[in-house]
Design a protein around this motif. Structure first.
Motif, short mmCIF file in Angstrom:
data_model
loop_
_atom_site.label_atom_id
_atom_site.label_comp_id
_atom_site.label_asym_id
_atom_site.label_seq_id
_atom_site.Cartn_x
_atom_site.Cartn_y
_atom_site.Cartn_z
N LYS A 55 0.81 -1.22 0.00
CA LYS A 55 0.00 0.00 0.00
C LYS A 55 0.83 1.26 0.00
O LYS A 55 0.49 2.25 -0.62
CB LYS A 55 -0.90 0.00 1.25
N LYS A 86 -2.93 1.32 -6.29
CA LYS A 86 -3.45 1.54 -7.65
C LYS A 86 -2.46 2.26 -8.56
O LYS A 86 -2.57 2.22 -9.76
CB LYS A 86 -4.77 2.29 -7.60
N THR A 87 -1.49 2.94 -7.97
CA THR A 87 -0.54 3.67 -8.82
C THR A 87 0.55 2.75 -9.37
O THR A 87 1.42 3.20 -10.09
CB THR A 87 0.12 4.81 -8.03
N ALA A 88 0.50 1.51 -9.00
CA ALA A 88 1.54 0.58 -9.43
C ALA A 88 1.42 0.26 -10.91
O ALA A 88 0.32 0.22 -11.46
CB ALA A 88 1.44 -0.70 -8.63
N LYS A 89 2.56 0.06 -11.53
CA LYS A 89 2.56 -0.43 -12.91
C LYS A 89 3.34 -1.73 -12.90
O LYS A 89 4.52 -1.75 -12.57
CB LYS A 89 3.26 0.57 -13.83
N VAL A 90 2.67 -2.79 -13.22
CA VAL A 90 3.32 -4.09 -13.17
C VAL A 90 3.12 -4.79 -14.51
O VAL A 90 2.01 -4.86 -15.01
CB VAL A 90 2.73 -4.94 -12.04
N GLU A 91 4.21 -5.25 -15.06
CA GLU A 91 4.11 -5.95 -16.33
C GLU A 91 4.84 -7.27 -16.22
O GLU A 91 5.95 -7.34 -15.72
CB GLU A 91 4.76 -5.13 -17.45
N HIS A 92 4.20 -8.30 -16.68
CA HIS A 92 4.84 -9.61 -16.64
C HIS A 92 4.66 -10.29 -17.99
O HIS A 92 3.58 -10.29 -18.55
CB HIS A 92 4.24 -10.46 -15.54
N TYR A 111 3.95 -14.82 -9.09
CA TYR A 111 2.91 -14.30 -8.21
C TYR A 111 2.97 -12.78 -8.26
O TYR A 111 4.02 -12.21 -8.02
CB TYR A 111 3.14 -14.72 -6.75
N LEU A 112 1.85 -12.15 -8.58
CA LEU A 112 1.82 -10.70 -8.56
C LEU A 112 0.78 -10.27 -7.54
O LEU A 112 -0.39 -10.60 -7.67
CB LEU A 112 1.44 -10.13 -9.94
N GLU A 113 1.21 -9.56 -6.52
CA GLU A 113 0.28 -9.11 -5.48
C GLU A 113 0.32 -7.59 -5.43
O GLU A 113 1.34 -7.02 -5.05
CB GLU A 113 0.66 -9.70 -4.12
N ILE A 114 -0.78 -6.98 -5.81
CA ILE A 114 -0.74 -5.53 -5.97
C ILE A 114 -1.78 -4.87 -5.08
O ILE A 114 -2.97 -5.14 -5.18
CB ILE A 114 -0.95 -5.15 -7.44
N LYS A 115 -1.30 -4.00 -4.22
CA LYS A 115 -2.20 -3.36 -3.27
C LYS A 115 -2.20 -1.85 -3.41
O LYS A 115 -2.64 -1.15 -2.54
CB LYS A 115 -1.80 -3.75 -1.84
N ASN A 133 3.52 4.70 -6.89
CA ASN A 133 4.22 4.76 -8.17
C ASN A 133 5.30 3.70 -8.34
O ASN A 133 6.34 3.95 -8.93
CB ASN A 133 4.88 6.14 -8.36
#
Lengths: 441, 481
Positions: free
Chosen positions: B380, B413-419, B407-411, B384
């Motif tokens: 959290k 909202k501003t995160a940018k995750v690419e797999h 495993y992608l755990e995103i808490k 960014n």
């Protein structure tokens, strides 16, 4: 967690099943397994404590008064099958028992009329796949739906299965069970819709459907789940695909307090093809758990998965898609994608796209992304006079299109589009919708 | 069988080239693990009271833990009582130059292809040579001391800088972290300690060569690197081991700590004995490696080339605590014959504007299993945060496996995750293209494989990159044509 209290045992005794029956065996397995906990990898991100307090409903939760349900007119022509609290309701359904080689009946009748088919298929898919909820379903299942497509049968109109919840007994869990068999060269289209007619009571389902696609058969399924706060759903859908058969599935999830969709597809014959698409739009404290396992057991098969998530407020979602390529399943082509947008500070997404590959001549890829709305895109819309809030919704709308446009039933697609426009409050911008419906009407 | 399959098959028959045993006298503790043994090791090393207490506490924790079973690997159950937990070369005399060293040792270097003298002068690499757990000598110590860098074996550091070791030991990987971390914390033999003071840029690549040498000896290395504000260090770790029939356990811990604006680059080439062609023998490599980006704008970069070991279980991770900190993971994992590798990384984003990048290349041949298992966790507080992961697998042979478990755990909202992940094999067209231009099959496969791994190799220091390419060729010899 071993089942410690006796509520399941007591309930099961009431069913009076024979000692060596399928049900009794399933119940024994379920008792041994118990409800899964978060320690179990397949339920890692889902909190099942709500289900602990439910007991499977056996007879007697069919409402005395038959509810009125608004007619789902999004399909012009259709067969309608209705279940209430998981039990097939003959009186509410309107369908042809036999039409163009497609037979529809309740499971109880089917056990007599289509004995061989039921016996050779019923509960066959769950053998190598121990899951507490599917075992529980087998033990407690009420009279569900049986659909049988004869060889070369082509369904003229889609079958709409309406799962209604109404006055479900307190703290009970309906075990809804279906069996669908498609013989060679047959073609079938099914739309499943879930609806809670009761504003006060919750609607809890443990759903389990088995699908057998014989050589060169073709099955389309669209699943539509939309409920405000009072819908708890655990669904297992297992598919067995023979050579040259095709499966296309779209799962559309709007809200729903707790929705777990477990799709497992076995590609057993050459050239079989499976496409699974899905959207989940979660608000408030909704939780969606989509688990997909596609097993390539034969060479030259193809599979495609596209799942998109839009999460708002404190909602959470899980995506766990797995492609398994068995030894010898050469020339496999598998693709998997999961894209998510988080709209609020508190929303959480857990995604786990997996590949497990034991053959060398394969083309497998997957991708997963998570992000927020593109500021540039919002600015572009704003600079053309669209208010910021609306601009965001327009982008979300566009984000969902990849899955919506892939639905191949035009009527249903238009319905979903209207539904999206409504959900996102985009009526004044939906030239799309008016154009579309204008042409249609 | 198509042509490329044939080529792949032909090359899998290469035998392990670094399998030889040095005959140096060793002092070995009797097999078995007990509280007495922990006390014995501690006493042998003349350790202060606090360290003994630390070991005993870890031993207590270990006894209550169970072996993890979630990894995608299969191996016979390890009898922890059958392993000897302490072995050290008898010759404890301090050495000032190479002339004083055991000629047998020098021959070992030669066989490994590391001309120490040459490296000392030309490459400027300080080699802390660890022969079965015990530092034999540390070179270039003086030069490093001039800029205030501490680079010595951890047992020495315990004697000379107890405060520093006490302050940081076990802060990134606490004993209760996992089964093998607890085991290591209880019985760790030796390892390296590096301390880079504020503002110092380490003038050379620091390097340790590990050798597992005594038969039936578990190896429990412990490495601790602390980079103070604004410092930089590049650390190399490389391993080769003699040929053995019995499985050997290796459970190391590496801890890295980077303060404000500090950067640590940690490179590994791992080439332990992978077992023979039937899958007999080989090293069990269960390693816990973790870096903590404590300060703002700190950076930790892991690069690994894994070609050896029968079973590998290894997840070099980064905890991105400082704002604007960066974590990187570059990996090439090659498995052949009956090798099994379950490796990957964890990127834990805690600070704001943190970034991480994962590039993993897996190559499996023969009957081997190669898995990538990774976690990207955006908490959290991590505004960014950005992550990019890429996991590519290459399959050579019809009976091997390649798996990806991200495993992608995103808490936030501003995160940018690419797999992204892909799995494929060497195409016949690619081979044909090379053949056309006059390359033999084997050369062609090496060229393609090297191209596949290039993104990772370019992160390695130059000397290492050369060695890594060589290793790759040796490991795949026979599996490729």
């Amino acid at each position: 967690m071993i089942v410690s209290d006796n509520k399941y045992k007591d309930q099961f005794t009431l069913l009076n099943k024979k000692e060596n029956s399928l049900e009794a065996k399933a119940f024994a397995r379920f008792e041994k397994m118990g409800l899964p906990t978060r320690k179990s990898e397949v339920y890692r991100y889902s909190n099942l404590s709500y289900f602990k307090n439910l007991s499977p409903s056996i007879n007697g939760n069919i409402p005395h008064k038959i509810p009125e349900y608004f007619s789902h007119d999004y399909l012009k022509e259709k067969n309608v099958l209705v279940t209430i609290n998981g039990i097939f309701s003959e009186s509410l359904s309107t369908y042809e028992e036999e039409e163009n080689g497609i037979y529809i009946s309740c499971m109880c009748d089917a056990r007599k009329e289509f004995r061989d088919i039921v016996e050779s298929h019923y509960n066959e898919t769950s053998k190598d796949y121990p899951d507490a909820f599917s075992e529980m379903n087998t033990a407690f299942a009420q009279c569900g739906i049986f659909i049988y497509a004869k060889k070369n049968a082509l369904a003229k109109k889609p079958i709409l299965i309406l799962h209604l919840g109404y006055a479900q007994a307190e703290a009970s869990l309906a075990c809804q069970r279906n069996l669908i068999v498609l013989e060679e060269n047959s073609k079938l289209e099914i739309i499943e819709d879930y609806l809670n007619l009761d504003e006060e009571k919750t609607f809890n389902i443990n759903h389990f459907s088995e699908y057998f696609l014989k050589a060169n058969s073709d099955l389309r399924i669209n699943i539509y789940q939309e409920e405000e706060n009072n819908f708890h759903f655990i669904g297992n859908k297992f598919f067995e695909l023979d050579r040259d058969s095709r499966l296309k599935l779209s799962a559309l999830n709007f809200d729903g307090k707790f929705v777990r969709n477990n799709f497992r597809v076995n590609l057993n014959g050459e050239n079989a093809e499976a496409t699974l698409n899905g959207i989940f739009i979660n608000e408030n404290e909704d939780h969606t758990d989509s688990r997909i396992l596609v097993k390539h057991n034969a060479p030259n098969c193809q599979s495609f998965q596209t799942f998109k998530g839009i999460l708002n407020h404190q909602s959470t979602a899980v995506f766990n898609g797995k492609v398994y390529v068995a030894e010898g399943a050469q020339k496999t082509n598998a693709y998997q994608s999961n894209k998510n947008i988080l709209l609020s500070e508190e929303a959480v997404i857990n995604t786990k796209p997996e590949l497990e590959i034991y053959a060398n001549d394969v083309k497998c890829s997957h991708g997963a992304t998570c992000g927020q709305l593109d500021e540039n895109a919002i600015f572009y819309a704003e600079s053309r006079g669209i208010p910021r809030e609306k601009a965001k919704k327009l982008i979300v709308f566009a984000f969902a299109q990849e899955v919506v446009q892939a639905i191949d039933n035009e009527d249903f697609k238009n319905f979903i589009e209207r539904r999206l426009v409504h959900q996102l409050d985009l009526a004044e911008y939906s030239t799309y919708e008016s154009v579309q419906s204008g042409i249609k009407e | 069988m198509t042509k490329d399959d044939q080529i792949l098959e032909e090359a899998t028959s290469g035998e392990y080239k670094y399998g030889f045993t040095s005959n140096i006298e060793q002092e070995i503790a009797a097999a078995g693990l007990s509280e007495e043994l922990v006390r014995f090791i501690s006493a042998k090393k003349n350790e202060p009271e606090w360290l003994l207490a630390y070991r005993l506490k870890a031993f207590e924790i270990w006894q209550k833990m169970e072996e993890p079973s979630w990894a995608h690997v299969n191996y016979p159950k390890i009898d922890f009582q059958a392993i000897s937990y302490y072995a050290a070369p008898k010759d404890r005399k301090k050495l000032n130059s190479l002339d004083e060293a055991d000629p047998e040792l020098l021959r070992t270097y030669e066989k490994l292809g590391i001309p120490i003298e040459e490296q000392k002068i030309l490459a400027g690499v300080a080699v802390d040579f660890v022969m079965d757990s015990e530092s034999v000598f540390t070179s270039f110590k003086k030069q490093l001391a001039e800029v205030g860098i501490i680079f010595m074996s951890i047992s020495e550091a315990v004697q000379e800088y107890p405060e520093l070791v006490k302050q940081y030991l076990g802060t990134v990987v606490p004993p209760r972290d996992n089964f093998y971390a607890a085991l290591n914390s209880a019985v760790f033999s030796d390892g390296s300690f590096v301390y880079i003071p504020k503002g110092v840029r380490c003038p050379m690549e620091l390097s340790t060569y590990f050798r597992i040498n005594a038969e039936n000896t578990g190896q429990f290395e412990r490495t601790l690197i602390v980079a103070e504000e604004g410092s930089y260090v590049s650390y190399l770790e490389g391993c080769t081991a003699p040929q053995r029939d019995e499985n050997q356990l290796h459970a190391a811990i590496v801890e890295l700590i980077a303060m404000d604006n500090a950067e640590i680059k940690y490179s590994t080439v791992q080439n332990w004995y992978p077992g023979d062609k039937e899958g007999k023998g080989g090293i069990f490599n269960f390693v816990t490696k973790r870096g903590l980006c404590q300060g703002i704008r700190s950076k930790i970069s892991w690069t690994q080339v894994e070609t050896g070991s029968a079973v590998t279980w290894k997840y070099p991770s980064c905890i991105l605590k400082g704002d604007y900190s960066i974590g990187e993971f570059y990996s090439v994992a090659v498995t052949n014959n009956y090798q099994q590798a379950d490796t990957g990384t964890k990127m834990i984003h805690i600070g704001k504007n943190t970034r991480s990048r994962i590039v993993s290349k897996g190559i499996s041949a023969g009957h081997s299993e190669n898995s990538y298992r990774g976690l990207v966790q955006i908490n959290k507080t991590a505004e960014n945060a950005y992550n990019y992961s890429q996991c590519d697998s290459m399959l050579m042979g019809e009976t091997c496996g390649a798996h990806t478990f991200p495993y992608l755990e995103i808490k936030n909202k501003t995160a940018k995750v690419e797999h992204e992940a892909t799995t494929s094999k060497i195409g016949e067209d690619q081979l044909f293209y090379c053949n056309q231009r006059g390359l033999g099959d084997e050369e062609a496969v090496h060229l393609i494989v090297n191209g596949f791994c290039k993104e990772v190799f370019k992160e390695l220091p130059m000397e290492f990159a050369v060695e890594a390419q060589k290793l790759l060729e040796i490991s795949l010899e026979g599996s490729v044509g």
